[in-house]
Design a protein around this motif. Structure first.
Motif, short mmCIF file in Angstrom:
data_model
loop_
_atom_site.label_atom_id
_atom_site.label_comp_id
_atom_site.label_asym_id
_atom_site.label_seq_id
_atom_site.Cartn_x
_atom_site.Cartn_y
_atom_site.Cartn_z
N GLY A 14 31.94 -16.66 3.87
CA GLY A 14 33.09 -16.21 3.30
C GLY A 14 34.16 -17.16 3.04
O GLY A 14 34.09 -18.28 3.52
N GLU B 68 30.54 -21.01 1.48
CA GLU B 68 29.48 -20.15 0.76
C GLU B 68 28.74 -19.29 1.63
O GLU B 68 28.57 -18.04 1.18
N LYS B 69 28.38 -19.83 2.78
CA LYS B 69 27.65 -18.85 3.80
C LYS B 69 28.36 -17.92 4.51
O LYS B 69 28.07 -16.76 4.85
N ARG C 30 22.15 -7.82 5.82
CA ARG C 30 22.76 -7.41 7.21
C ARG C 30 23.87 -8.34 7.64
O ARG C 30 24.99 -7.66 8.20
N GLU C 31 23.71 -9.62 7.36
CA GLU C 31 24.95 -10.54 7.73
C GLU C 31 26.47 -9.78 7.01
O GLU C 31 27.25 -9.85 7.30
N ASN D 273 32.80 -14.44 11.44
CA ASN D 273 31.76 -14.51 10.81
C ASN D 273 30.48 -15.57 11.19
O ASN D 273 29.35 -15.20 11.43
N GLY E 212 30.38 -13.64 2.28
CA GLY E 212 29.08 -14.48 2.53
C GLY E 212 28.09 -14.22 1.75
O GLY E 212 28.07 -13.27 0.86
N ASN F 63 29.96 -8.75 8.20
CA ASN F 63 31.25 -9.39 7.95
C ASN F 63 32.05 -8.44 7.26
O ASN F 63 33.34 -8.46 7.29
N ASP G 47 24.09 -14.74 2.31
CA ASP G 47 22.54 -14.93 2.73
C ASP G 47 21.87 -13.77 3.07
O ASP G 47 20.86 -13.59 2.37
N SER G 48 22.17 -13.05 4.01
CA SER G 48 21.17 -11.62 4.18
C SER G 48 22.35 -10.45 4.10
O SER G 48 23.34 -10.41 4.38
#
Lengths: 346, 346, 346, 346
Positions: C327, C324-325, A332-333, C337, A327, A337, A329-330
């Motif tokens: 995975g 995309e966001k 942390r995320e 996720n 992924g 994951n 975006d951030s």
């Protein structure tokens, strides 16, 4: 998906790079970027420009309080020697360089119009971008390093240094072999499902695209050609607490186009610099008469620096592959994951 | 810009490829495509499947009266052995293969779900696509060929054949080195202006992405590492009627990431096939206990076939680079643009 | 990243599509794909071909036991009317169609070489691909639907039907406006960080690229032009257990190029079909003399079908944005996720 | 292929753009770039920042003596108001803006981290890039212009100005409709052969991706929905010396996804600016309690500026389509290829 565009001529105002796709929340330490730029300038056999330029990156976008915003990062490295419009014209292409092919391709009448961009100076941008990617990879405990394996056929520190000294004395240049390694990669980056997703292919493109690189290999590389399969494939074991493991790493960390959890091991050959102080035979492109090739200020040996550039190229590919899998975006995320995945496969 | 996607599993219904971006007005001779597929199946050391499959491409789109329409071409090659859903499960990953890494990456519980796509069978699609690209390149008098340089360290026809026979006898496998050459390339394909435009990098990606390829080099390749620059850079001369010329071609046809008008010379190492009839140590992924690796029907040596696949990969990159430089709509227009350029630079 | 290539001519052997990037572990029900193909053929005002073709997709790759393998999926839909090489030549371009521009662009001498690919028949591939994407989106409770808003200026079921009947009687054609909605989208798809990442722009491209579509709008669309900001921006509230919410949805589910968690609402105009049974003025391209435009078997009104195609185009963009966001490898991993994200932002 | 990446925050150091793919030999007049930047700042209804910023582009790469080198061009526009790290935090998202969705997507705790990039300030980069593309298009006699069609439902100069004055008085904002036209396009740009090659789709993406744009249409656009085909398709004629011609241009210059040689006509709706001086209902994201939306320095009406930005977005797409069709290396070569084509189709 990570994208970057680099720009800048050797004697233009600046070298610039935009890196798009870096997630939000990553702390950027500009010192680390500048340390990488410094590493690129080092190594025995470098010319005077490396003393003249003391590259320092400035970040023009993408940060607030040193944290990434998810928006594109711009690196700008000023050229101390900004003189592109005052420099003399060049008419005698250097063998080994883009000079002649570039001139014909673009329809130029002055080789300077080629050499200003087709210059190893452009690798400053790659190293800057790579430094940002390394900071990202560091969050996943991925560490990339490089070392020289040989110079001009010599492979001990002393003999390599002697070879470079000899080249300096002869007004010649010399190349060599370097190795790049990446520790800490998770299994599962890249894929076999489509040719352009294979991690080895992406690394090959990134590294062969560095000016002067003429060969690339993964792990045992061309060494695979002389053995039976039973002698070289890395047998698979399992141990409690450690999971799957290997006793050898001939594959260099990639099987089937995917990272297999072992150390990534790449090797490449950097050819001797094309600009010789004792110039080679060439032709004056205005008269088509014989001439000696142009002499530009240059280095004698850049194998060590090429290793640093290759680390950067490698860092970009690996960071991209991590974002693709986990992924985008951030930080942390993505880390969350990543951890779930590592837990699942353990 | 030329794009392609390939698809298909080893024991699925078919191998399929779509090639997008081929200009209108190119005559496609399906016989030539099938000849290339045939070449891919040849070579001493191939297994029984090569006798089972007699690959024939069908073209499902993009043609009318054998002329391209500018629309995407679809190649479909049926698998005679369509049995993916009936085949046994596989639990012991083969060292050297995508088996283990693919299983963990995608979260599968049966290695068959990896090996069906991570199979050299997928190279049928590449060869089909490459055959179409060769037909296009032929219009510009670009000819691509390949040859085996060594097998298992042997480099004469007889000793190579002996080495393969030995591998068969030992239920082992063996790899080797092959070379790809392209004659007739115009100067000016690819560029130094951005890393991902360099012709050498694009060729490296294409060739390293072929299953089993572990090294890639251009021209003298890693041989550049042992010499001084003055010994290896190809000096430039000019002769009336011939234009610029070289007496050597260490650069292998590429300088500064651009084709320089000399013959393109690439070399790569194909590792020994990962499937051994005398299987290596592995682990059963259900029990995590030691086990011998899975045994699939396979070949002993595929260096010659790998050369054919690499020709195809190379053909795709070169056709793309020609379209990029000369335009993209109809063969007649592209050839006219090409001729104007050749005339201008002569 | 999701990629697809479609191929196939109107009277060629088949329509083919390869979808690359769909994760592993998704259950594909071919019935659902065929239902979507059926929906595309429906609607009052369709011509005879829709009765002739009873489109059924076959899946040639990417599946085992109806579960995706992470490898590319191939859809193949046979054309019952495979006759491309026997059909008459066409010399009078239809106003509104690609006929004339395509002929000049590609240097053809027969308009059939254009119209075979520049045909709404190609949307079969888009609908097949879209059906696969919908199955994926369904796992995230995203549901896409469409409806006709008006036909020929009429907006009640009866008057729309009358208008189509009138067009049939007049040997004319008629267009209209349709709406596409997607429920259940998470907040955070797409981005403002780079123009080409904006979700609205990607949807616009996908929908305007459908043959015959001449306008696109999000939410209130051009209605924004007649009001003050205070009248149209969707005010923000918060309620326990529900999180952030809106009482209006003029934005149509997208703010700043990102999905905002509200229903996605898109509208588009499908122009009247360009093939009229009562042909318009044209020119014979061989003689350049006046002529009536070519008459091909065609439909009278396809607004309903265009809505189905637009759903599909939309499904592809949304599935891509989710991958995309969150995975890209296996459905299970992506869902995990996704859930972590939803939990975090709640 | 033309690529660009833009970067920069509203109160960061600078707005930066790299444009990759512009051919060599194009003369760049920086005055023209700055004139375009000036045009972007104009229009009645602009706020104080437009007086504060007097945008001037600097070119950091890609030029020598004002001629392009074929290498990437870097534009850098300094922000006079560089203060990103000193500015107050923002906690109340503005309805209509990326604020809330961006915050959740990236996991921020301060809306400033969204709004600095999700700002119309980023369009400076687009206009700079577009200005370079216009200079290129000018060499092919392609001229792009825009005009306001309506503001707040008013469509005469006086009533539009009154409407904006009213909005200023009410501390509100107002949007409108603008039109972009491009004269001089050759027939044959874009293609129907693959959805993502259609010129209309590429223009739609470019224009809908401009902040605040909620609708897009080509030619008659949604007007096609109320007529019979016979009333709206542009009949085809031929006249000696003029070639094929039309008496109407409802198609807006595109048929079948390809430019048809007529004037390109696009329309779009710019919504009212989301930042109101009389703020709307919102929620404080720290407390989740009701709050008025944040108030940032802003404009009241930017329809005229949006038209300029849309011209730029359009210029990028058209320049790219020309390079795709006619080749990519030097202006002289591309112009020669262009002329041969025009001659052939005449």
């Amino acid at each position: 998906m990570l994208r970057c565009l680099t720009a800048g001529e050797s004697h233009g105002r600046a070298i610039v790079a935009i890196l798009e796709g870096m997630p939000a929340g990553l702390k950027i330490d500009l010192l680390k970027v500048n340390q990488e730029l410094k590493r690129r300038q080092a190594g025995f056999g470098r010319g005077k420009r490396m003393q003249l330029e003391n590259d320092r990156a400035e970040i023009f976008s993408g940060l607030k309080n040193n944290l990434t915003l998810g928006s594109p990062l711009t690196l700008l490295i000023k050229n101390n020697d900004f003189s592109i419009e005052k420099l003399y014209k060049v008419f005698s292409p250097r063998p080994g360089h883009a000079d002649l092919a570039g001139l014909l391709k673009y329809g130029f009448t002055d080789i300077r119009e080629v050499l200003e961009r087709a210059s190893a100076r452009s690798t400053v941008a790659s190293v800057g971008i790579g430094a940002l990617c390394k900071i990202f990879l560091n969050e996943f405990n991925v560490r990339i390093s490089s070392r020289i394996l040989s110079v001009g056929g010599e492979n001990t520190p002393g003999s390599m240094r002697d070879k470079i000294s000899e080249a300096i004395r002869l007004k010649d240049t010399v190349g060599g072999i370097f190795e790049v390694r990446a520790k800490g990669l998770p299994v599962g980056l890249g894929s076999y499902v489509q040719a352009d997703k294979r991690l080895d292919g992406r690394l090959a493109q990134a590294i062969i695209s560095i000016p002067g690189i003429k060969s690339f290999e993964v792990g045992l590389g061309s060494g695979y050609a002389i053995s039976f399969g039973s002698e070289v494939h890395d047998e698979i074991y399992h141990a409690k607490g450690k999971g799957y493991l290997r006793k050898t790493n001939n594959a260099g960390g990639i099987e089937g186009g995917i990272s297999n959890g072992e150390e990534l091991v790449l090797r490449a050959c950097m050819k001797p610099i094309s600009t010789l102080m004792k110039p080679l035979d060439s032709v004056n492109i205005k008269t088509n008469k014989s001439s000696k090739a142009a002499v530009e200020r240059s280095d004698t040996c850049v194998v060590e620096a090429a290793g640093v550039v290759a680390e950067s190229a490698c860092a970009f590919v690996l960071a991209d592959a991590i974002l693709e899998k986990f992924g985008s975006d951030s930080l942390r995320e993505i880390k969350a994951n990543y951890k779930s995945y590592i837990k699942r496969i353990s």
